[in-house]
Motif scaffolding. Structure first.
Motif, PDB file in Angstrom:
ATOM      1  N   GLN A  22     -52.286  44.758  27.954  1.00  0.00           N
ATOM      2  CA  GLN A  22     -51.449  44.311  26.840  1.00  0.00           C
ATOM      3  C   GLN A  22     -51.393  45.344  25.724  1.00  0.00           C
ATOM      4  OE1 GLN A  22     -52.388  40.419  25.293  1.00  0.00           O
ATOM      5  NE2 GLN A  22     -51.128  40.696  23.484  1.00  0.00           N
ATOM      6  N   VAL A  23     -52.517  45.914  25.364  1.00  0.00           N
ATOM      7  CA  VAL A  23     -52.568  46.799  24.204  1.00  0.00           C
ATOM      8  C   VAL A  23     -52.093  48.211  24.532  1.00  0.00           C
ATOM      9  CG1 VAL A  23     -54.094  47.852  22.486  1.00  0.00           C
ATOM     10  CG2 VAL A  23     -54.396  45.449  23.127  1.00  0.00           C
ATOM     11  N   ASP A  25     -50.730  49.256  27.672  1.00  0.00           N
ATOM     12  CA  ASP A  25     -49.866  49.341  28.848  1.00  0.00           C
ATOM     13  C   ASP A  25     -50.607  50.037  29.993  1.00  0.00           C
ATOM     14  OD1 ASP A  25     -47.536  48.803  30.268  1.00  0.00           O
ATOM     15  OD2 ASP A  25     -46.634  50.733  29.747  1.00  0.00           O
ATOM     16  N   ALA A  86     -48.093  50.009  16.527  1.00  0.00           N
ATOM     17  CA  ALA A  86     -47.773  49.007  17.547  1.00  0.00           C
ATOM     18  C   ALA A  86     -49.008  48.662  18.380  1.00  0.00           C
ATOM     19  CB  ALA A  86     -46.640  49.504  18.443  1.00  0.00           C
ATOM     20  N   ALA A  87     -49.809  49.672  18.741  1.00  0.00           N
ATOM     21  CA  ALA A  87     -51.033  49.412  19.508  1.00  0.00           C
ATOM     22  C   ALA A  87     -51.991  48.548  18.699  1.00  0.00           C
ATOM     23  CB  ALA A  87     -51.703  50.719  19.915  1.00  0.00           C
ATOM     24  N   GLU A  89     -51.245  46.396  16.307  1.00  0.00           N
ATOM     25  CA  GLU A  89     -50.693  45.031  16.251  1.00  0.00           C
ATOM     26  C   GLU A  89     -50.897  44.292  17.574  1.00  0.00           C
ATOM     27  OE1 GLU A  89     -49.609  43.233  13.641  1.00  0.00           O
ATOM     28  OE2 GLU A  89     -50.325  44.955  12.496  1.00  0.00           O
ATOM     29  N   ARG A  90     -50.660  44.983  18.692  1.00  0.00           N
ATOM     30  CA  ARG A  90     -50.874  44.347  20.003  1.00  0.00           C
ATOM     31  C   ARG A  90     -52.338  43.972  20.188  1.00  0.00           C
ATOM     32  NH1 ARG A  90     -47.437  48.605  21.666  1.00  0.00           N
ATOM     33  NH2 ARG A  90     -49.204  49.701  22.596  1.00  0.00           N
ATOM     34  N   ALA A  91     -53.226  44.834  19.719  1.00  0.00           N
ATOM     35  CA  ALA A  91     -54.657  44.549  19.827  1.00  0.00           C
ATOM     36  C   ALA A  91     -55.021  43.291  19.044  1.00  0.00           C
ATOM     37  CB  ALA A  91     -55.473  45.745  19.341  1.00  0.00           C
ATOM     38  N   ALA A  93     -53.051  40.851  18.265  1.00  0.00           N
ATOM     39  CA  ALA A  93     -52.461  39.714  18.974  1.00  0.00           C
ATOM     40  C   ALA A  93     -53.269  39.333  20.214  1.00  0.00           C
ATOM     41  CB  ALA A  93     -51.011  40.036  19.360  1.00  0.00           C
ATOM     42  N   ALA A  94     -54.005  40.313  20.756  1.00  0.00           N
ATOM     43  CA  ALA A  94     -54.807  40.060  21.965  1.00  0.00           C
ATOM     44  C   ALA A  94     -56.245  39.666  21.628  1.00  0.00           C
ATOM     45  CB  ALA A  94     -54.799  41.305  22.849  1.00  0.00           C
ATOM     46  N   ASP A 116     -62.358  45.364  19.762  1.00  0.00           N
ATOM     47  CA  ASP A 116     -61.858  44.431  20.770  1.00  0.00           C
ATOM     48  C   ASP A 116     -62.794  43.229  20.898  1.00  0.00           C
ATOM     49  OD1 ASP A 116     -63.931  44.999  22.645  1.00  0.00           O
ATOM     50  OD2 ASP A 116     -62.728  46.463  23.718  1.00  0.00           O
TER      51      ASP A 116
END
Length: 128
Positions: A22-23, A25, A86-87, A89-91, A93-94, A116
Motif C-alpha cells: 500500500q505505501v 507499491d 504521498a508515501a 500519507e499512504r503510510a 492511512a495504513a 509503521d
C-alpha cells in the motif's frame, strides 16, 4: 559484487506485506510459508523500486532479537521515493504514525518520517 539487504522480523508478516504494497507499491515475488503453519510466512522478499527488503513472521521460539518495541529502536529504513508526501500519507492511512512531517531540507530535497505499525522508523525522501 557486494550488497546489504535489510531483514525485518515482524509479528504479522501478512499485514506487513500489505503495508509495504500500500505505501511503497512494493512487489512481493517471493513468499515462503512456514511448513508447520502455512498461514505464517517463513521468508519473503519485497521489491521496492531497485531495492529488496526481506521479512518474515517472528518465531515463537525467539528466532529474533527483540519483540516489537514501543519506540522505533530496532531498525530504521531509508527510502528514496518519487513523492514522499504521498508515501507519508499512504503510510498514515495504513496505520503508521508520523514521526516527522515531510519538509524541504537545506539542500532542496524533501524528507519526512513515520513509524509503521511494527515499530520500524521509515524515512522517505526525494532528491532536490
Amino acid at each position: 559484487m557486494s550488497a546489504v539487504t535489510p531483514y525485518v522480523m515482524v509479528d504479522d508478516a501478512t499485514v506487513f506485506r500489505a503495508f509495504l504494497e500500500q505505501v511503497f507499491d512494493a512487489q512481493v515475488p517471493t513468499v515462503v510459508p512456514l511448513p508447520s503453519d502455512p498461514g505464517r510466512i517463513m521468508h519473503a522478499e519485497a521489491r521496492i523500486g531497485e531495492s529488496s527488503l526481506y521479512f518474515a513472521d517472528s518465531g515463537a521460539a525467539g528466532e529474533r532479537c527483540l519483540r516489537s518495541p514501543q519506540e522505533p529502536v530496532h531498525v530504521q529504513l531509508w527510502s528514496t521515493v518519487p513523492d514522499p508526501e504521498a508515501a507519508h500519507e499512504r503510510a498514515l492511512a495504513a496505520g503508521a504514525r508520523s514521526a516527522a512531517p515531510v519538509g524541504v531540507q537545506d539542500d532542496g530535497s524533501r524528507m519526512g518520517a513515520f513509524v509503521d505499525p511494527f515499530g520500524t522508523l521509515w524515512w522517505v525522501t526525494a532528491p532536490a
